[in-house]
Scaffold this motif. Structure first.
Motif, PDB file in Angstrom:
ATOM      1  N   PHE A  77       0.856  -1.173   0.000  1.00  0.00           N
ATOM      2  CA  PHE A  77       0.000   0.000   0.000  1.00  0.00           C
ATOM      3  C   PHE A  77       0.895   1.225   0.000  1.00  0.00           C
ATOM      4  O   PHE A  77       2.054   1.182   0.414  1.00  0.00           O
ATOM      5  CB  PHE A  77      -0.943   0.012   1.208  1.00  0.00           C
ATOM      6  N   THR A  78       0.354   2.341  -0.470  1.00  0.00           N
ATOM      7  CA  THR A  78       1.113   3.581  -0.569  1.00  0.00           C
ATOM      8  C   THR A  78       0.443   4.632   0.291  1.00  0.00           C
ATOM      9  O   THR A  78      -0.716   4.983   0.071  1.00  0.00           O
ATOM     10  CB  THR A  78       1.190   4.074  -2.025  1.00  0.00           C
ATOM     11  N   SER A  79       1.175   5.108   1.275  1.00  0.00           N
ATOM     12  CA  SER A  79       0.672   6.122   2.194  1.00  0.00           C
ATOM     13  C   SER A  79       1.316   7.459   1.881  1.00  0.00           C
ATOM     14  O   SER A  79       2.524   7.538   1.648  1.00  0.00           O
ATOM     15  CB  SER A  79       0.965   5.720   3.644  1.00  0.00           C
ATOM     16  N   GLU A  80       0.499   8.500   1.857  1.00  0.00           N
ATOM     17  CA  GLU A  80       1.031   9.834   1.586  1.00  0.00           C
ATOM     18  C   GLU A  80       1.986  10.277   2.688  1.00  0.00           C
ATOM     19  O   GLU A  80       2.932  11.016   2.442  1.00  0.00           O
ATOM     20  CB  GLU A  80      -0.119  10.835   1.464  1.00  0.00           C
ATOM     21  N   ALA A  81       1.718   9.823   3.910  1.00  0.00           N
ATOM     22  CA  ALA A  81       2.538  10.267   5.042  1.00  0.00           C
ATOM     23  C   ALA A  81       3.796   9.429   5.213  1.00  0.00           C
ATOM     24  O   ALA A  81       4.861   9.947   5.548  1.00  0.00           O
ATOM     25  CB  ALA A  81       1.716  10.239   6.331  1.00  0.00           C
ATOM     26  N   ASN A  82       3.700   8.104   4.982  1.00  0.00           N
ATOM     27  CA  ASN A  82       4.815   7.208   5.280  1.00  0.00           C
ATOM     28  C   ASN A  82       5.383   6.488   4.063  1.00  0.00           C
ATOM     29  O   ASN A  82       6.178   5.562   4.208  1.00  0.00           O
ATOM     30  CB  ASN A  82       4.362   6.172   6.324  1.00  0.00           C
TER      31      ASN A  82
END
Length: 688
Positions: free
Chosen positions: A488-493
């Motif tokens: 998954f791709t997180s904007e924060a991490n």
């Protein structure tokens, strides 16, 4: 609820998409009637609470109503005491609970020699934070709504579930009026039934029918008189406050009122009722869906394979404000705590305004002898009227009403009530940003503010506990629905990965990253600064990287990982090599020190040589004295001996001075040798 002759195996019902397909029409009819009957009984049990909430909603929503006392359309000001108190609580609780990009924390319990537990905890923190902050885009706004309704009503509710249509977890805010529980229920976990009132359009029902989740219950239009009313005063108050009217009878967009009841039914006929979810259309009593809310692993059986108990899957979380003293399920909010006080404040304000109106516009009595035109008389600004009566007769013939100015006593009482209302609601001056005084010491101001915030500490800890329960429900949903390792791709991490085995552990490891003892940004910053000071004092006892990271978090600095890379991470900055300039300066300092030492050493050797020479002279003079005493027998002998003794005394005094200087310089050499840093040229010893 069912005829005992209809028995179904529990194992067959667990994974059935819709149990309605297995039941007869009569069974479905009995279940639908029972669900609506139980729902109406629960509504009746909380009718007194609904009447209280009706007044609370009017105060919070500033409902304007016509007032006919003491005269038609008299003053009807609503002082926003409840609204201010609710906004104050929301402004403090919301940023503390939802602080940073990773609101989820997963603790590590026990020893972790290989670091695998720590890596699992980091993956869970990143994944769950991504789920609630990015995947479920409405989670933060729903939490925002819950924290604004919680202090007004006394409790808020969140529903956490897996949406098969969207394909991910959902956690939505539910208004207290739409979650119906018997008033004397102790908790949601022990409630015999929980009814969630839903409103679905025809398209919503059609989609669920096509997916095989529901039976079609939309063959007739909903009854307009029942939809959206709930037959309770709380809904009526909300409709009135928001200016809502029931839809027209020919409106095709009128939603269907669906009762989703989480209850217990004995489908297998063993005497033990299993937990199920039943969806019923309220007006027609038709059952749309029945589904089990338990799994095979939730069943505890005896050695004889008999069901002992079933742990149901729970999706509702209650956010309490202040527990009700009467033991009821619904808690107390500012609407109840400040409602009577707010009404008294409204009354005093309206009396003062009405008194001012009477003082400014009061009429009076006129005698019949005054010659004026008939009808009521009124004056516009700068207007003069012609009369046929002299001024003296006008003064005698007109008597104004004896109206007094607004009472100072009422105004003092109003201030007293407002002050106590603000103290109860935590909206005192120092806590809403007002200056307590120019000469107030900073530490006194800080102490006053922290003492004022302690009123909210207990409430905040209850809210923190409820958020922890909600996150654990999210964790349980991930146990059931995360079926394969995924990226998954997180904007924060950035990019992350979650493994199926990560959710095999106990959900008790998950909790909010917020600190329930920290109720403000200033407290968090003070704590971070205190840790930094401790690190500076004892650098070997603390993790300097973590201290710096917490300090930056307290300052709310964005992109901390880019600014302060983890020393153990892949983006860590390699340790810097020795500075060439510093090395050159060190060599220069060492060379200068060696030259100084050599100079001192030469001086010391010179002194020692002079001391030896002085000793030789003394010995020579002493030998000369002995010779003069033995050989010379004249009267000049004594005079010659005195001269030699004087020379001997002078040499001895000089030698003692040299010896003292040598001892002093030797001590200096010894001290310099003891303090000599590693890597500097060794100071030559005196013996060498």
């Amino acid at each position: 609820m069912l005829d005992p002759k209809y028995q179904y195996k529990t194992e067959d019902l667990i994974y059935t998409p819709n149990i309605v397909d297995l039941l007869t029409e009569q069974q479905c009819k009995e279940i639908g009637m029972q669900v609506v009957k139980d729902y109406e009984a629960d509504l009746l049990s909380r009718s007194s609470w609904e009447r209280k909430m009706e007044d609370s909603m009017k105060l919070a929503l500033q409902v304007a109503e016509a007032k006919n006392f003491p005269w038609p359309n008299s003053s009807n000001i609503k002082f926003p005491l409840v609204t201010i108190a609710a906004l104050q609580y929301h402004a403090r609780a919301y940023p503390v609970l939802i602080n940073g990009d990773t609101p989820v924390k997963c603790r590590v319990i026990g020893e972790d020699p290989d670091g695998e537990k720590t890596r699992r905890a980091e993956r869970i923190e990143t994944h769950m934070s991504y789920q609630i902050m990015e995947q479920d885009e409405d989670w933060e706004s729903e939490m925002d709504k819950a924290l604004i309704s919680q202090p007004i009503i006394g409790c808020a509710f969140k529903k956490t579930f897996f949406d098969p249509i969207k394909g991910y977890n959902i956690s939505e805010n539910i208004l207290a009026k739409d979650l119906v529980v018997n008033y004397w229920t102790k908790s949601l976990d022990t409630a015999p039934r929980i009814t969630h009132v839903l409103y679905y359009s025809k398209n919503d029902i059609y989609e669920r029918v096509v997916r095989g989740l529901w039976s079609d219950v939309s063959e007739t239009r909903p009854n307009v008189n029942n939809v959206g009313v709930n037959n309770n005063t709380l809904q009526a108050a909300q409709n009135k406050a928001q200016g809502m009217n029931p839809p027209e009878s020919n409106d095709k967009s009128t939603p269907y009122e669906i009762l989703e009841q989480h209850c217990y039914i004995d489908f297998d006929g063993d005497g033990y009722q299993e937990p199920y979810i039943v969806c019923v259309r309220k007006d027609t009593r038709k059952v749309a869906r029945i589904v089990a809310r338990y799994f095979e692993t939730s069943i505890k059986r005896s050695v004889k394979d008999e069901i002992l108990s079933i742990e149901p899957e729970r999706c509702f979380t209650k956010y309490p404000f202040i527990p009700s003293p009467d033991g009821g399920f619904y808690d107390l909010g500012f609407g109840v705590l400040l409602g009577p006080l707010n009404e008294s404040i409204n009354t005093l304000i309206n009396q003062l305004v009405d008194a001012g109106t009477m003082a400014n516009t009061a009429g009076g009595f006129m005698s019949r002898g005054i010659k004026l035109r008939g009808g009521n008389l009124s004056f516009a600004p700068l207007e003069w009227k012609h009369v046929d009566t002299t001024g003296d007769d006008l003064r005698k013939g007109i008597m104004p009403l004896p109206v007094r100015e607004p009472s100072q006593v009422l105004f003092t009482l109003l201030n007293l009530l407002i002050n106590y209302g603000e103290r109860t609601g935590g909206a005192v001056d120092i806590l809403v940003g007002q200056n307590p005084g120019q000469n107030t010491p900073a530490e006194t101001t800080r102490t006053m503010a922290e003492e004022g915030k302690k009123v909210f500490n207990g409430i905040f800890k209850r809210t923190y506990r409820s958020l922890k329960q909600e996150l654990r429900k999210e964790y349980r949903l991930n146990q059931l629905h995360v079926v394969e390792d995924s990226m998954f791709t997180s904007e924060a991490n950035g990019k992350g990965v979650i493994l199926v085995k990560d959710y095999e552990g106990d959900s008790s490891d998950v909790r909010p990253s917020a600190d329930p003892s920290i109720t403000s940004d200033s407290l968090r910053l003070q704590q971070a600064m205190a840790i930094q000071a401790a690190v500076q004092t004892n650098p070997g006892l603390y993790n300097r990287y973590e201290a710096e990271k917490r300090f930056l978090k307290a300052l709310k600095v964005p992109d901390i990982d880019a600014l302060l890379p983890d020393p153990a991470g892949k983006n860590a900055i390699p340790p810097a090599g020795p500075d060439v300039k510093v090395q050159i300066e060190q060599i220069r300092a060492q060379t200068k020190q060696a030259e100084m030492d050599l100079h001192l050493k030469l001086g010391l050797l010179k002194l020692m040589k002079e001391a030896e020479l002085s000793q030789a002279k003394i010995q020579k003079l002493e030998a000369e004295v002995a010779f003069i005493g033995a050989e010379i027998q004249s009267s000049a002998r004594d005079h010659k001996i005195n001269e030699v003794n004087a020379a001997i005394a002078l040499q001895r005094e000089r030698r003692e001075g040299l010896t003292s200087s040598i001892d002093t310089m030797t001590k200096v050499f010894d001290q310099m040798k003891a303090n000599q840093p590693t890597g500097t040229p060794e100071i030559p010893t005196v013996e060498s």
